[in-house]
Write a protein that holds these residues in place. Structure first.
Motif, PDB file in Angstrom:
ATOM      1  N   GLU A  26       0.838  -1.188   0.000  1.00 45.65           N
ATOM      2  CA  GLU A  26       0.000   0.000   0.000  1.00 45.65           C
ATOM      3  C   GLU A  26       0.880   1.247   0.000  1.00 45.65           C
ATOM      4  O   GLU A  26       2.037   1.208   0.422  1.00 45.65           O
ATOM      5  N   GLY A  27       0.306   2.344  -0.450  1.00 43.29           N
ATOM      6  CA  GLY A  27       1.010   3.617  -0.360  1.00 43.29           C
ATOM      7  C   GLY A  27       1.937   3.872  -1.526  1.00 43.29           C
ATOM      8  O   GLY A  27       2.137   3.037  -2.399  1.00 43.29           O
ATOM      9  N   GLY A 232      -6.396  -3.323   4.624  1.00 42.12           N
ATOM     10  CA  GLY A 232      -6.293  -3.153   3.187  1.00 42.12           C
ATOM     11  C   GLY A 232      -7.269  -4.111   2.523  1.00 42.12           C
ATOM     12  O   GLY A 232      -7.437  -5.252   2.967  1.00 42.12           O
ATOM     13  N   PRO A 240      -2.396  -3.514   6.378  1.00 38.58           N
ATOM     14  CA  PRO A 240      -1.642  -2.790   5.343  1.00 38.58           C
ATOM     15  C   PRO A 240      -0.138  -2.943   5.535  1.00 38.58           C
ATOM     16  O   PRO A 240       0.364  -2.979   6.662  1.00 38.58           O
ATOM     17  N   LEU A 262       1.127   7.209   4.206  1.00 36.46           N
ATOM     18  CA  LEU A 262      -0.053   6.375   3.969  1.00 36.46           C
ATOM     19  C   LEU A 262      -1.262   6.918   4.730  1.00 36.46           C
ATOM     20  O   LEU A 262      -2.353   7.057   4.163  1.00 36.46           O
ATOM     21  N   ASP A 265      -2.609  10.100   3.141  1.00 32.38           N
ATOM     22  CA  ASP A 265      -3.327   9.874   1.891  1.00 32.38           C
ATOM     23  C   ASP A 265      -4.627   9.111   2.094  1.00 32.38           C
ATOM     24  O   ASP A 265      -5.523   9.168   1.250  1.00 32.38           O
ATOM     25  N   CYS A 266      -4.719   8.390   3.217  1.00 32.85           N
ATOM     26  CA  CYS A 266      -5.845   7.474   3.422  1.00 32.85           C
ATOM     27  C   CYS A 266      -6.946   8.062   4.284  1.00 32.85           C
ATOM     28  O   CYS A 266      -8.125   7.849   4.013  1.00 32.85           O
ATOM     29  N   PRO A 314     -12.085   6.240   5.510  1.00 28.91           N
ATOM     30  CA  PRO A 314     -10.954   6.336   4.576  1.00 28.91           C
ATOM     31  C   PRO A 314     -11.349   7.026   3.273  1.00 28.91           C
ATOM     32  O   PRO A 314     -12.480   6.888   2.796  1.00 28.91           O
ATOM     33  N   HIS A 315     -10.398   7.757   2.688  1.00 24.64           N
ATOM     34  CA  HIS A 315     -10.602   8.386   1.387  1.00 24.64           C
ATOM     35  C   HIS A 315     -10.749   7.350   0.282  1.00 24.64           C
ATOM     36  O   HIS A 315     -11.465   7.560  -0.692  1.00 24.64           O
ATOM     37  N   SER A 316     -10.008   6.269   0.416  1.00 16.44           N
ATOM     38  CA  SER A 316      -9.852   5.317  -0.676  1.00 16.44           C
ATOM     39  C   SER A 316     -10.610   4.019  -0.397  1.00 16.44           C
ATOM     40  O   SER A 316     -10.632   3.541   0.737  1.00 16.44           O
ATOM     41  N   SER A 318      -9.551   1.324  -1.127  1.00 15.52           N
ATOM     42  CA  SER A 318      -8.516   0.324  -0.861  1.00 15.52           C
ATOM     43  C   SER A 318      -8.362   0.023   0.626  1.00 15.52           C
ATOM     44  O   SER A 318      -7.605  -0.873   1.002  1.00 15.52           O
ATOM     45  N   PHE A 319      -9.089   0.804   1.457  1.00 15.75           N
ATOM     46  CA  PHE A 319      -8.997   0.604   2.904  1.00 15.75           C
ATOM     47  C   PHE A 319     -10.383   0.637   3.516  1.00 15.75           C
ATOM     48  O   PHE A 319     -11.289   1.296   3.012  1.00 15.75           O
TER      49      PHE A 319
END
Length: 343
Positions: A26-27, A232, A240, A262, A265-266, A314-316, A318-319
């Motif tokens: 990740e990241g 993740g 993650p 990370l 961004d997350c 989370p923004h994404s 992916s999480f």
């Protein structure tokens, strides 16, 4: 549901064990290449040993000038830390803990045992990792608490390029000319661990890893006792894993850098996580392609913004957060968080 969370992985990591490092991370940025000792990384091992395990009476402590005192007729078996007198030209005659660089193809524990044997003449076994010190991915020192298991202390007559001699020093180390004062916090940490261990014994696990990376157990606990863990979602849900890059900029940064990147961004807003604590570490000498990577399994917390708060979304995709409801697992994570029970 339990099936949607990596319970076996959590069990292993919380128990100081290891878990296979997958090929994806990740990241950003993506890893730039494998870690190789002597090329883009330097690992150092250091050991703190006390003479409580030594059955025979140790020789008396050395004078600062180098000569050894006569044996104490009634030595106190619980006193004395193992120190070596340096032979290197730049610090010749000064005292330090047994320490040295790890060699390619060598495990972390094997390196620690070798350095102790070469510099002091004693065999030893590790009890726990005491501290992880780093100056970015390019320089990492593994400080162990260990116990002697055999051998004979090196004397001045046996001086070589590794050290001039070794001795059990029962007094204040500052009474000696020390090579550096950075060993003093480690001695204090070792003494406190012996009195009351804050964390379970933590030793490297034999699992290969090509890169220097961190597996993150990111926990969110509110005042009501609710607990979530960040997962993740790519493939099977997992803790993650972020990799440290080997570019010059990444090498100058600390191990916190990819973690903070990370989380920034997350999670909104820019989180200020609690201190990172080490639950365990994974390394195998001569990993994939001869790489010398290490995976650090770390615990950190995201503090709640208000009592009873839920974790930030989370923004994404992916999480996601997984709420821990199984009482035993929840208790183990909270105990580690509340007691700061990590390296």
């Amino acid at each position: 549901p339990m099936g949607e969370a990596p319970v076996p992985e959590l069990d292993a990591v919380l128990g100081g064990g290891g878990w296979d490092v997958a090929g994806s991370f990740e990241g950003t940025p993506p890893p730039t290449g494998p870690v190789r000792l002597g090329k883009n990384a330097c690992y150092v091992v250091l050991a703190v040993l006390f003479n409580e395990e030594v059955r025979q009476a140790p020789a008396g402590p050395p004078h600062p000038g180098g000569a050894r005192c006569p044996p104490d007729p009634s030595p106190s078996p619980q006193d004395g830390v193992l120190l070596v007198q340096e032979a290197k030209p730049e610090c010749r005659g000064k005292w330090y803990l047994p320490a040295g660089r790890m060699e390619p193809g060598e495990s972390i524990v094997a390196a620690m045992r070798r350095e102790v044997k070469e510099e002091t003449g004693l065999e030893c076994e590790p009890l726990t990792l005491l501290a992880l010190e780093e100056r970015g991915p390019a320089w990492i020192r593994f400080a162990f608490l260990a116990r002697p298991t055999g051998g004979t202390l090196k004397t001045l007559e046996e001086a070589d390029a590794e050290s001039l001699q070794a001795a059990w020093w029962p007094g204040d180390p500052c009474a000696l000319p020390l090579r550096a004062l950075d060993i003093l916090p480690l001695l204090d940490l070792a003494a406190r661990y012996r009195r009351s261990p804050p964390h379970p014994p933590t030793l490297p696990q034999e699992l290969p890893c090509a890169l220097l990376c961190l597996r993150l157990l990111v926990a969110f606990a509110n005042d009501a006792g609710d607990l979530w863990v960040l997962l993740g979602t790519a493939g099977t849900p997992h803790l993650p894993v972020v990799a440290c890059g080997t570019s010059p900029a990444e090498l100058r940064g600390g191990l916190r850098l990819p973690v903070l990147r990370l989380l920034r961004d997350c999670l909104p807003p820019d989180p200020r996580p609690g201190p990172l604590g080490l639950l365990g570490l994974q390394h195998r000498a001569g990993g994939p392609g001869g790489a010398d990577g290490v995976c650090f399994n770390v615990l950190l917390s995201i503090p709640p913004s208000s009592p009873g708060a839920a974790p930030p979304e989370p923004h994404s995709p992916s999480f996601r957060w997984w709420r821990v409801e199984e009482e035993s697992l929840r208790g183990r994570i909270l105990q580690r968080l509340r007691a700061a029970a990590t390296v």
